[in-house]
Scaffold this motif. Structure first.
Motif, short mmCIF file in Angstrom:
data_model
loop_
_atom_site.label_atom_id
_atom_site.label_comp_id
_atom_site.label_asym_id
_atom_site.label_seq_id
_atom_site.Cartn_x
_atom_site.Cartn_y
_atom_site.Cartn_z
N GLY A 70 0.73 25.30 -15.68
CA GLY A 70 0.47 26.58 -15.03
C GLY A 70 1.37 26.76 -13.82
N TRP A 71 0.80 27.34 -12.75
CA TRP A 71 1.51 27.48 -11.48
C TRP A 71 0.75 26.79 -10.36
N GLN A 72 -0.57 27.06 -10.25
CA GLN A 72 -1.33 26.52 -9.13
C GLN A 72 -2.67 25.91 -9.52
N HIS A 73 -3.01 25.92 -10.81
CA HIS A 73 -4.28 25.39 -11.30
C HIS A 73 -5.47 26.02 -10.56
N LYS A 74 -5.48 27.34 -10.58
CA LYS A 74 -6.56 28.11 -9.95
C LYS A 74 -7.25 28.97 -11.00
N ASN A 75 -8.57 29.01 -10.95
CA ASN A 75 -9.34 29.80 -11.92
C ASN A 75 -9.38 31.27 -11.51
N PHE A 76 -9.08 32.16 -12.45
CA PHE A 76 -9.14 33.60 -12.20
C PHE A 76 -10.20 34.29 -13.06
N GLN A 77 -10.90 33.55 -13.90
CA GLN A 77 -11.96 34.15 -14.71
C GLN A 77 -13.23 34.31 -13.85
N ARG A 78 -14.20 35.06 -14.37
CA ARG A 78 -15.40 35.38 -13.59
C ARG A 78 -16.56 34.44 -13.94
N LYS A 79 -16.90 33.62 -12.96
CA LYS A 79 -18.02 32.70 -13.15
C LYS A 79 -19.33 33.45 -13.27
N ASP A 80 -19.45 34.60 -12.57
CA ASP A 80 -20.71 35.34 -12.62
C ASP A 80 -20.99 35.89 -14.01
N LEU A 81 -19.94 36.03 -14.82
CA LEU A 81 -20.10 36.48 -16.20
C LEU A 81 -20.06 35.31 -17.17
N LEU A 113 1.61 37.27 -13.43
CA LEU A 113 1.46 35.88 -13.86
C LEU A 113 2.78 35.33 -14.38
N MET A 114 3.49 36.10 -15.19
CA MET A 114 4.76 35.61 -15.73
C MET A 114 5.76 35.34 -14.62
N ALA A 115 5.74 36.14 -13.56
CA ALA A 115 6.63 35.89 -12.42
C ALA A 115 6.29 34.55 -11.76
N GLN A 116 4.99 34.27 -11.61
CA GLN A 116 4.58 32.99 -11.04
C GLN A 116 5.02 31.82 -11.92
N LEU A 117 4.81 31.97 -13.23
CA LEU A 117 5.18 30.90 -14.15
C LEU A 117 6.68 30.68 -14.16
N SER A 118 7.44 31.75 -14.02
CA SER A 118 8.90 31.63 -13.95
C SER A 118 9.31 30.87 -12.70
N ASN A 119 8.66 31.18 -11.58
CA ASN A 119 8.93 30.44 -10.34
C ASN A 119 8.57 28.96 -10.51
N GLY A 120 7.45 28.72 -11.19
CA GLY A 120 7.04 27.33 -11.42
C GLY A 120 8.04 26.58 -12.28
N ILE A 162 -0.11 36.09 -23.07
CA ILE A 162 0.68 35.18 -22.24
C ILE A 162 1.38 34.15 -23.13
N SER A 163 0.64 33.64 -24.10
CA SER A 163 1.22 32.66 -25.01
C SER A 163 2.44 33.24 -25.74
N ARG A 164 2.34 34.49 -26.16
CA ARG A 164 3.44 35.12 -26.88
C ARG A 164 4.67 35.32 -26.00
N ARG A 165 4.45 35.50 -24.69
CA ARG A 165 5.56 35.81 -23.79
C ARG A 165 6.28 34.56 -23.26
N LEU A 166 5.69 33.40 -23.43
CA LEU A 166 6.29 32.19 -22.87
C LEU A 166 7.68 31.88 -23.43
N PRO A 167 7.89 31.95 -24.76
CA PRO A 167 9.23 31.62 -25.26
C PRO A 167 10.32 32.51 -24.69
N GLY A 168 9.98 33.76 -24.38
CA GLY A 168 10.96 34.68 -23.83
C GLY A 168 11.45 34.30 -22.44
N MET A 169 10.66 33.48 -21.73
CA MET A 169 11.10 33.02 -20.41
C MET A 169 11.59 31.58 -20.46
N GLY A 170 11.83 31.09 -21.67
CA GLY A 170 12.42 29.76 -21.80
C GLY A 170 11.42 28.62 -21.89
#
Length: 252
Positions: free
Chosen positions: A85-96, A112-119, A146-154
């Protein structure tokens, strides 16, 4: 009375004997998550890799990865780096009651893709040839877009747990997590380990050469986890019915 440990060793050996007797080999690989810096636990794990001559793929968190870790791994022949990932931080909703994910459905894909590219760029700078261009989603969860877009960023490679989302080229899965996470974090125990390996090894008799993926988290290991690695590798890393391909070759 046969102990759980002895039963595990006997059954693992029997499975590998079955393959060896037929001129076949079970392939294994090892992924360890959440590395950011050198620690005593990492040293213990690297010593195991070197003693048994097996590779470990370290899923490194780019935002927190240190130059000390890069320097420590530079000359390690059996240690390789994947992007966690980039920072191993959860962004999903625990309340749900959504399950934790950094690369999940709650993210703006472009942000997210910009963060992953930086990573990716950071890991390339830190680890150079040690970095394998593959993504390990934190918590093993990734939104399909996100999975589909990963190969496009190398980042052609992907590793999650079992059959999460869709299998694709350069997807190398993990199958057996040796840690029990709920309540007290600890080794799953020899009986649970025996059952999980029995399932995967029985499948490999009929389903081809997908490598069985061992999943560890060195920062969360208790003594039982390290004892398991010692006992398991003493058999599986040296048996003629087993093979440990280089991590780099798995993602090529």
């Amino acid at each position: 009375m046969t102990t759980d440990l002895q039963r595990f060793k006997d059954e693992l050996t029997a499975h590998l004997d079955w393959f060896a007797e037929r001129g076949r080999k079970v392939r294994f690989w090892w992924r360890d998550d959440d590395a950011v810096e050198p620690t005593p636990e990492l040293e213990q794990m690297l010593a195991l890799c070197n003693r048994h001559k097996v590779d470990v793929a370290l899923a490194v968190i780019p935002k927190n990865a240190t130059e000390d870790l890069a320097a420590r791994l530079q000359n390690e022949p059996h240690a390789w780096v994947l992007q966690h990932g980039w920072q191993h931080k959860n962004f999903q909703r625990k309340d749900l009651r959504e399950k934790a994910a950094e690369l999940g459905t709650r993210r703006d894909p472009d942000e997210l893709m910009a963060q992953l590219s930086n990573g990716k760029a950071r890991l390339e700078t830190l680890f150079a040839a040690k970095f394998i261009k593959a993504m390990v989603p934190p918590w093993n969860r990734i939104a399909p877009e996100i999975s589909r877009r990963l190969p496009g960023m190398g980042l052609a490679g992907l590793s999650t747990f079992t059959w999460h989302n869709f299998p694709r080229d350069h997807q190398v899965q993990s199958h057996i997590d040796i840690i029990k996470w709920k309540k007290q974090v600890r080794f799953i125990g020899w009986e649970s380990a025996r059952l999980r390996f029995d399932l995967q090894l029985t499948r490999r008799r009929n389903t081809g050469s997908e490598p069985i993926g061992l999943l560890t988290h060195h920062l969360a290991h208790d003594e039982g986890c390290f004892e398991f690695l010692e006992e398991f590798l003493a058999i599986a890393a040296h048996h003629e019915g087993a093979e440990w391909p280089g991590v780099k070759s798995l993602f090529d």
